[in-house]
Write a protein that holds these residues in place. Structure first.
Motif, PDB file in Angstrom:
ATOM      1  N   VAL A 265       0.818  -0.940  -0.010  1.00 48.02           N
ATOM      2  CA  VAL A 265       0.020   0.319   0.268  1.00 48.02           C
ATOM      3  C   VAL A 265       0.484   1.103   0.112  1.00 48.02           C
ATOM      4  O   VAL A 265       0.479   2.071  -0.671  1.00 48.02           O
ATOM      5  CB  VAL A 265      -0.898  -0.143   0.716  1.00 48.02           C
ATOM      6  CG1 VAL A 265      -1.517   1.631   1.173  1.00 48.02           C
ATOM      7  CG2 VAL A 265      -1.847  -1.202   1.543  1.00 48.02           C
ATOM      8  N   ALA A 266       1.877   1.411   1.013  1.00 50.51           N
ATOM      9  CA  ALA A 266       3.303   2.444   0.988  1.00 50.51           C
ATOM     10  C   ALA A 266       3.125   2.715  -0.425  1.00 50.51           C
ATOM     11  O   ALA A 266       3.536   3.944  -0.837  1.00 50.51           O
ATOM     12  CB  ALA A 266       3.945   2.319   2.018  1.00 50.51           C
ATOM     13  N   GLU A 267       3.831   1.896  -1.460  1.00 54.33           N
ATOM     14  CA  GLU A 267       4.345   1.955  -2.608  1.00 54.33           C
ATOM     15  C   GLU A 267       3.090   2.541  -3.673  1.00 54.33           C
ATOM     16  O   GLU A 267       3.943   3.333  -3.945  1.00 54.33           O
ATOM     17  CB  GLU A 267       4.821   0.749  -3.731  1.00 54.33           C
ATOM     18  CG  GLU A 267       6.305   0.504  -2.455  1.00 54.33           C
ATOM     19  CD  GLU A 267       6.982  -1.049  -2.280  1.00 54.33           C
ATOM     20  OE1 GLU A 267       8.128  -1.150  -2.329  1.00 54.33           O
ATOM     21  OE2 GLU A 267       6.025  -1.713  -3.333  1.00 54.33           O
TER      22      GLU A 267
ATOM     23  N   LYS B 235       4.450  -5.797   8.832  1.00 56.94           N
ATOM     24  CA  LYS B 235       4.634  -5.696   7.336  1.00 56.94           C
ATOM     25  C   LYS B 235       5.371  -4.090   7.683  1.00 56.94           C
ATOM     26  O   LYS B 235       5.652  -3.898   6.727  1.00 56.94           O
ATOM     27  CB  LYS B 235       3.282  -5.289   6.381  1.00 56.94           C
ATOM     28  CG  LYS B 235       3.026  -6.946   6.196  1.00 56.94           C
ATOM     29  CD  LYS B 235       1.287  -6.850   5.898  1.00 56.94           C
ATOM     30  CE  LYS B 235       0.560  -7.516   4.832  1.00 56.94           C
ATOM     31  NZ  LYS B 235      -0.402  -7.866   4.006  1.00 56.94           N
ATOM     32  N   GLY B 236       4.881  -3.434   8.923  1.00 57.20           N
ATOM     33  CA  GLY B 236       5.391  -2.749   9.040  1.00 57.20           C
ATOM     34  C   GLY B 236       4.852  -1.458   8.707  1.00 57.20           C
ATOM     35  O   GLY B 236       3.620  -1.588   7.749  1.00 57.20           O
ATOM     36  N   SER B 237       4.530  -0.161   9.099  1.00 65.34           N
ATOM     37  CA  SER B 237       3.685   1.158   9.641  1.00 65.34           C
ATOM     38  C   SER B 237       3.904   1.478   7.951  1.00 65.34           C
ATOM     39  O   SER B 237       4.711   1.524   7.059  1.00 65.34           O
ATOM     40  CB  SER B 237       4.728   1.770  10.754  1.00 65.34           C
ATOM     41  OG  SER B 237       3.636   3.244  10.447  1.00 65.34           O
ATOM     42  N   ILE B 238       2.583   1.541   7.882  1.00 70.64           N
ATOM     43  CA  ILE B 238       2.447   1.903   6.274  1.00 70.64           C
ATOM     44  C   ILE B 238       3.333   3.613   6.568  1.00 70.64           C
ATOM     45  O   ILE B 238       3.970   4.103   5.710  1.00 70.64           O
ATOM     46  CB  ILE B 238       1.389   2.424   5.657  1.00 70.64           C
ATOM     47  CG1 ILE B 238       0.868   1.101   5.715  1.00 70.64           C
ATOM     48  CG2 ILE B 238       0.945   2.987   4.672  1.00 70.64           C
ATOM     49  CD1 ILE B 238      -0.814   1.024   5.518  1.00 70.64           C
ATOM     50  N   ILE B 239       2.819   4.438   7.938  1.00 68.59           N
ATOM     51  CA  ILE B 239       3.262   5.787   7.718  1.00 68.59           C
ATOM     52  C   ILE B 239       4.982   5.410   7.807  1.00 68.59           C
ATOM     53  O   ILE B 239       5.921   6.435   7.180  1.00 68.59           O
ATOM     54  CB  ILE B 239       3.189   6.471   9.202  1.00 68.59           C
ATOM     55  CG1 ILE B 239       0.939   6.363   9.847  1.00 68.59           C
ATOM     56  CG2 ILE B 239       3.856   7.691   9.629  1.00 68.59           C
ATOM     57  CD1 ILE B 239       0.720   7.358   7.743  1.00 68.59           C
TER      58      ILE B 239
ATOM     59  N   LEU C  73       6.270   5.381   4.193  1.00 65.51           N
ATOM     60  CA  LEU C  73       5.637   6.259   3.520  1.00 65.51           C
ATOM     61  C   LEU C  73       6.686   7.838   3.235  1.00 65.51           C
ATOM     62  O   LEU C  73       7.281   7.507   2.939  1.00 65.51           O
ATOM     63  CB  LEU C  73       4.726   7.415   3.464  1.00 65.51           C
ATOM     64  CG  LEU C  73       3.612   6.798   3.214  1.00 65.51           C
ATOM     65  CD1 LEU C  73       1.929   7.133   3.314  1.00 65.51           C
ATOM     66  CD2 LEU C  73       3.846   6.284   0.848  1.00 65.51           C
ATOM     67  N   LEU C  74       7.556   7.404   4.958  1.00 63.85           N
ATOM     68  CA  LEU C  74       8.602   8.582   4.952  1.00 63.85           C
ATOM     69  C   LEU C  74       9.730   7.994   4.044  1.00 63.85           C
ATOM     70  O   LEU C  74      10.695   9.430   4.000  1.00 63.85           O
ATOM     71  CB  LEU C  74       8.699   8.387   6.193  1.00 63.85           C
ATOM     72  CG  LEU C  74       7.831   9.270   7.291  1.00 63.85           C
ATOM     73  CD1 LEU C  74       7.497   8.905   9.470  1.00 63.85           C
ATOM     74  CD2 LEU C  74       7.323  10.561   7.185  1.00 63.85           C
ATOM     75  N   HIS C  75      10.058   7.320   4.748  1.00 61.70           N
ATOM     76  CA  HIS C  75      11.253   6.201   3.805  1.00 61.70           C
ATOM     77  C   HIS C  75      11.268   6.812   1.823  1.00 61.70           C
ATOM     78  O   HIS C  75      11.787   7.049   1.449  1.00 61.70           O
ATOM     79  CB  HIS C  75      11.838   5.187   3.758  1.00 61.70           C
ATOM     80  CG  HIS C  75      12.325   4.404   5.294  1.00 61.70           C
ATOM     81  ND1 HIS C  75      11.104   5.223   6.334  1.00 61.70           N
ATOM     82  CD2 HIS C  75      13.850   5.124   6.005  1.00 61.70           C
ATOM     83  CE1 HIS C  75      12.167   4.552   7.752  1.00 61.70           C
ATOM     84  NE2 HIS C  75      13.842   4.847   7.193  1.00 61.70           N
ATOM     85  N   LEU C  76       9.981   6.383   1.574  1.00 62.70           N
ATOM     86  CA  LEU C  76       9.532   6.422   0.051  1.00 62.70           C
ATOM     87  C   LEU C  76       9.442   7.831  -0.487  1.00 62.70           C
ATOM     88  O   LEU C  76       9.328   7.788  -1.614  1.00 62.70           O
ATOM     89  CB  LEU C  76       7.906   5.625   0.076  1.00 62.70           C
ATOM     90  CG  LEU C  76       8.649   3.900   0.269  1.00 62.70           C
ATOM     91  CD1 LEU C  76       7.037   3.569  -0.085  1.00 62.70           C
ATOM     92  CD2 LEU C  76       9.660   3.519  -1.000  1.00 62.70           C
TER      93      LEU C  76
END
Length: 221
Positions: free
Chosen positions: A89-91, A120-124, A127-130
Motif C-alpha cells: 500500500v505504501a508503495e 509488514k511494517g507501519s505504512i506511515i 511513506l516517510l522513507h519513500l
C-alpha cells in the motif's frame, strides 16, 4: 492529528491527497482533506488501493465506491482507484503522490491493524522513507469520531429540493416536491456546509456549499 512536515512548498503549489480504505471512517478523512484543500485553495485527490484481485462481488466495497464517487463529484475532487498488483500500500501511495506532485497526504491512523504493522511494517514509516518533501497528516479516527458532534451547530429545519440531477439545501421552500429534515451546519465554515438528516427514515446527506450528496445507502435503523 499528528503531522510530519518536510516540505518547503508555497501555498499556491499545494496539492492534497486523501488515502481511503473501506469502512465508516472514510467520510471523516474526506472531510478533513476537503477542509485543508479549501483553506489552501488546492486541488483534492482521493485515493484508494484496491486489494481485490478477482471478480467477486463485495457489497461493502460497492457502497464505499458509490459514496466516494458521489463525494468526488460534489467536491470537484479526483478519485483514483489503484490496483496494488505486487506493490504494498505504501508503495502505491508513494507512486501516486510522485505522479501527481502531491504536497500533503492525509491518512487514517487505523488504516492498518496492529498485526499488519508488526508483520509488514507501519505504512506511515514506509511513506516517510519513500517520499520526500511531503507533509503527512495522520488522523486519529477514534478521536475524530468523538469530536464529530462538536463540529456542528444546533440543527435547524431545512429542505432538500431537486434541481436537475442535484439536490440543493433550502432553509425555506414552497416547492411541494421536497425532502424535509434537519440541517446541522459545520462550525468551521461560513457556507451552508454540514450534514442534513431527513425526517422520513433518517437518511443522511453531506452538504457541501449547499449541494447534497448521500451518506447513507439505506435508512438508519
Amino acid at each position: 492529528m499528528i503531522t510530519t512536515s518536510n516540505s518547503k512548498i508555497t501555498e499556491t503549489e499545494e496539492k492534497i491527497l486523501v488515502c481511503l480504505y473501506y469502512g465508516p471512517s472514510s467520510e471523516l478523512l474526506i472531510r478533513r482533506g476537503w477542509k485543508l484543500a479549501t483553506a489552501l485553495h488546492a486541488p483534492l485527490t482521493l485515493l484508494t488501493v484496491d486489494p481485490i484481485y478477482d471478480n467477486r462481488y463485495s457489497e461493502a466495497r460497492e457502497k464505499n465506491m458509490a459514496f466516494w464517487s458521489s463525494m468526488a463529484e460534489t467536491l470537484q475532487a479526483e478519485l483514483i482507484v489503484e490496483k496494488s498488483d505486487s506493490r504494498n500500500v505504501a508503495e502505491v501511495i508513494a507512486d501516486i503522490a510522485n505522479e501527481k506532485r502531491i504536497t500533503q497526504i492525509i491518512i487514517g491512523q487505523s488504516a492498518q491493524t496492529k498485526w499488519e504493522e508488526i508483520t509488514k511494517g507501519s505504512i506511515i514509516n514506509q511513506l516517510l522513507h519513500l517520499i520526500e518533501g511531503v507533509d503527512i497528516h495522520i488522523v486519529s479516527v477514534r478521536r475524530e469520531r468523538q469530536k464529530q458532534d462538536e463540529d456542528y451547530e444546533a440543527g435547524v429545519k431545512a429542505y432538500l429540493v431537486r434541481d436537475g440531477n442535484r439536490l440543493l439545501l433550502r432553509l425555506n421552500s414552497l416547492v411541494p416536491e421536497k425532502i424535509e429534515g434537519v440541517f446541522y451546519r459545520s462550525v468551521h465554515t461560513d457556507f451552508n456546509t454540514g450534514v442534513f438528516k431527513a425526517d422520513d427514515g433518517g437518511m443522511k446527506y453531506l452538504i457541501c456549499d449547499g449541494i447534497a450528496s448521500t451518506i447513507d445507502t439505506k435508512p438508519s435503523p
